[in-house]
Design an enzyme around this catalytic site. Structure first.
Site, PDB file in Angstrom:
ATOM      1  N   ASP A  27     -10.506  20.151 -32.360  1.00 14.37           N
ATOM      2  CA  ASP A  27     -11.305  20.253 -31.531  1.00 14.37           C
ATOM      3  C   ASP A  27     -12.397  19.236 -31.352  1.00 14.37           C
ATOM      4  O   ASP A  27     -13.358  19.443 -32.386  1.00 14.37           O
ATOM      5  CB  ASP A  27     -12.178  21.758 -31.363  1.00 14.37           C
ATOM      6  CG  ASP A  27     -12.858  22.073 -30.238  1.00 14.37           C
ATOM      7  OD1 ASP A  27     -13.202  20.945 -29.541  1.00 14.37           O
ATOM      8  OD2 ASP A  27     -13.016  23.288 -29.970  1.00 14.37           O
ATOM      9  N   HIS A  28     -12.463  18.193 -30.701  1.00 18.95           N
ATOM     10  CA  HIS A  28     -13.175  17.241 -30.582  1.00 18.95           C
ATOM     11  C   HIS A  28     -14.703  17.309 -30.256  1.00 18.95           C
ATOM     12  O   HIS A  28     -15.419  16.688 -30.635  1.00 18.95           O
ATOM     13  CB  HIS A  28     -12.708  16.118 -29.827  1.00 18.95           C
ATOM     14  CG  HIS A  28     -13.080  14.720 -30.151  1.00 18.95           C
ATOM     15  ND1 HIS A  28     -14.074  14.243 -31.009  1.00 18.95           N
ATOM     16  CD2 HIS A  28     -12.707  13.373 -29.903  1.00 18.95           C
ATOM     17  CE1 HIS A  28     -14.034  13.116 -31.296  1.00 18.95           C
ATOM     18  NE2 HIS A  28     -13.270  12.648 -30.740  1.00 18.95           N
ATOM     19  N   ARG A  29     -15.024  18.554 -29.783  1.00 17.34           N
ATOM     20  CA  ARG A  29     -16.300  19.096 -29.622  1.00 17.34           C
ATOM     21  C   ARG A  29     -16.967  19.256 -30.767  1.00 17.34           C
ATOM     22  O   ARG A  29     -18.152  19.169 -30.853  1.00 17.34           O
ATOM     23  CB  ARG A  29     -16.300  20.301 -28.554  1.00 17.34           C
ATOM     24  CG  ARG A  29     -15.906  20.302 -27.269  1.00 17.34           C
ATOM     25  CD  ARG A  29     -15.704  21.570 -26.631  1.00 17.34           C
ATOM     26  NE  ARG A  29     -14.618  22.490 -27.114  1.00 17.34           N
ATOM     27  CZ  ARG A  29     -14.647  23.543 -26.921  1.00 17.34           C
ATOM     28  NH1 ARG A  29     -15.409  24.430 -25.949  1.00 17.34           N
ATOM     29  NH2 ARG A  29     -13.850  24.580 -27.683  1.00 17.34           N
TER      30      ARG A  29
END
Ligand code: CAO
Length: 424
Positions: free
Chosen positions: A394-396
């Site tokens: 999850d790049h967040r």
């Protein structure tokens, strides 16, 4: 018919708003307005609102200025009308009553005499009755307000009406992947067979679609030399006592993943419900994707850090049997902190697994192959059993650099089997 001068005062705006700033005055002295025409547009910290005229007449005085803060009960304008019209906005002391029915929504367009700012704001949603904030949002989302039934005063489309419309649209699209397709008669082009989707396939499909649409996925690819792991596993299986479970690669990969997760705790986390904090889990429950005839399920093996390779092998066999005989309970699938999806027994080189929410990363393992590896220092080549693997994250929450480190560390752990020295 006698003419009467009426005060237009600011009505109760609801939602606990007692005042707002005048962002636009839509009329000026001398304008002829009709019931429903916007007199003034207000912006509060909670909403944008159009204040309409409740009757027909001529504006005789505008008592406010743009940028001014106005409060409930304050005089906005004076209007001269033919007869007293209805309700709330009018605080006239004379109790005059009108027979006029509420005009239908379609009739509530701004009069030709009403000022341009209102007309401009209406765009393709002209024939409906809604505040500028609602119109603006509808325009941005390309939603036609004419499809929405207003529940506000006199059929006005409120922010809640728009929100409910958006929610129902989302819900109807969430149903199944099919809902995003048009209905097509495929039999036009040849013979077909229609098969009902299993419940698991439908539920998993919804979850995957949701995860894929709501999490910004990035996938990092890497390889690990698992020659030593393969030998260790073979030795364990050669010496296998009667009735003991054969060991596959997965228990080793689970241990290596946990060893890496311990040093990179962000990968063993979940974002809290308001997306404002990160919850780091100090336990290591690994979900394992299991392919069953009725669809993909992900049972969870708990406290992997506290279990031996043999214990994990046994539990893996038990849980995958339970999955394939449809005996898994919701409890068997809850509480995972990180997932491994292995297609190593099947084939392929790399794939991009979809994160299993609320987790933030998933490891995808592909089939190992013998490769000739050139050793630059020794200037010689040797054969190595190489396992390709992928990490979707999850790049967040996780940056690419951290993901590259994670795959590197995981690869090292798998190559050296360091976790065997540090655990049961
Ligand atoms: N490289 C080479 N061989 C591998 C391997 C790898 N990475 N992983 C497994 N194998 C081998 C095993 O060693 C075994 O061979 P042997 O019998 O010679 O020892 C064989 O492949 C079969 O292994 P397995 O798949 O039955 O066992 P496992 O412990 O690796 O996996 C399970 C168990 C339940 C994960 C697996 O059966 C399964 O269902 N996999 C599919 C998961 C899936 O569909 N994921 C996709 C999700 S995304 O859509």
């Amino acid at each position: 018919m006698s003419k009467k001068l009426k005060d237009i005062i600011l009505p109760d705006l609801g939602e606990g708003i007692d005042g707002a700033e005048v962002s636009e005055i839509s009329v000026s002295t001398g304008d002829i307005v009709k019931e429903g025409d916007t007199i003034v547009v207000l912006e509060s910290d909670k909403a944008s609102m159009e204040i309409p005229s409740d009757f027909d007449g001529e504006i005789k005085e505008v008592s406010i200025a743009t940028g001014e803060e106005v409060h409930i009960g304050q005089l906005l304008a004076k209007i001269e009308c033919e007869e007293v019209v209805k309700k709330d906005l009018q605080l006239d002391t004379e109790p005059e009553i009108t027979n006029q029915e509420d005009s239908p929504k379609e009739d509530r367009q701004p009069s030709k005499a009403s000022k341009t700012p209102v007309a401009k704001a209406h765009h393709s949603n002209d024939n409906v009755f809604a505040s500028p904030g609602v119109r603006r949002l509808a325009r941005e989302l390309d939603i036609s307000l004419s499809h929405i039934a207003g529940t506000g005063q006199k059929g006005r489309i409120t922010k809640d009406d728009l929100n409910n419309h958006i929610k129902s649209q989302i819900a109807s699209q969430r149903g199944t992947a099919v809902s995003i397709n048009k209905e097509i008669d495929f039999s036009k082009w040849g013979k077909i067979e229609e098969i009902k989707l299993s419940k698991i396939k439908k539920i998993t499909g919804q979850r995957l679609q949701q995860a894929w649409q709501s999490i910004p996925h990035v996938t990092q690819f890497d390889k690990a030399d698992i020659t030593k792991l393969d030998q260790t596993r073979r030795t364990m299986n050669n010496d296998l006592p009667e009735g003991k479970t054969k060991v596959t690669f997965l228990p080793f990969l689970m241990k290596a993943a946990v060893e890496t997760l311990k040093t990179m705790p962000d990968f063993n986390s979940s974002m809290n419900h308001s997306a404002e904090t990160l919850i780091i889990k100090k336990y290591f429950n690994i979900g394992i994707a299991v392919d069953t005839p009725t669809g993909l399920v992900v049972p969870v093996i708990r406290n992997v850090d506290q279990k031996s390779i043999d214990e994990l092998s046994l539990e893996l066999v038990e849980i995958s049997q339970k999955a394939r005989s449809k005996k898994l309970t919701p409890e068997d699938m809850n509480g995972g902190t990180f997932t491994i999806s292995s297609l190593g027994g099947i084939g392929g080189t790399y794939f991009t697994p979809i994160i299993n929410p609320p987790e933030v990363a998933i490891l995808g393992v592909s089939k190992s192959r013998w490769e000739k590896i050139y050793n630059h220092t020794e200037k010689s080549s040797s054969a190595a059993y190489v396992m390709p693997f992928s990490l979707s994250f999850d790049h967040r929450i996780i940056d690419g650099a951290a993901a590259a480190k994670f795959t590197g560390d995981f690869g090292k752990s798998v190559e050296t089997l360091s976790f065997l020295e540090n655990s049961k």
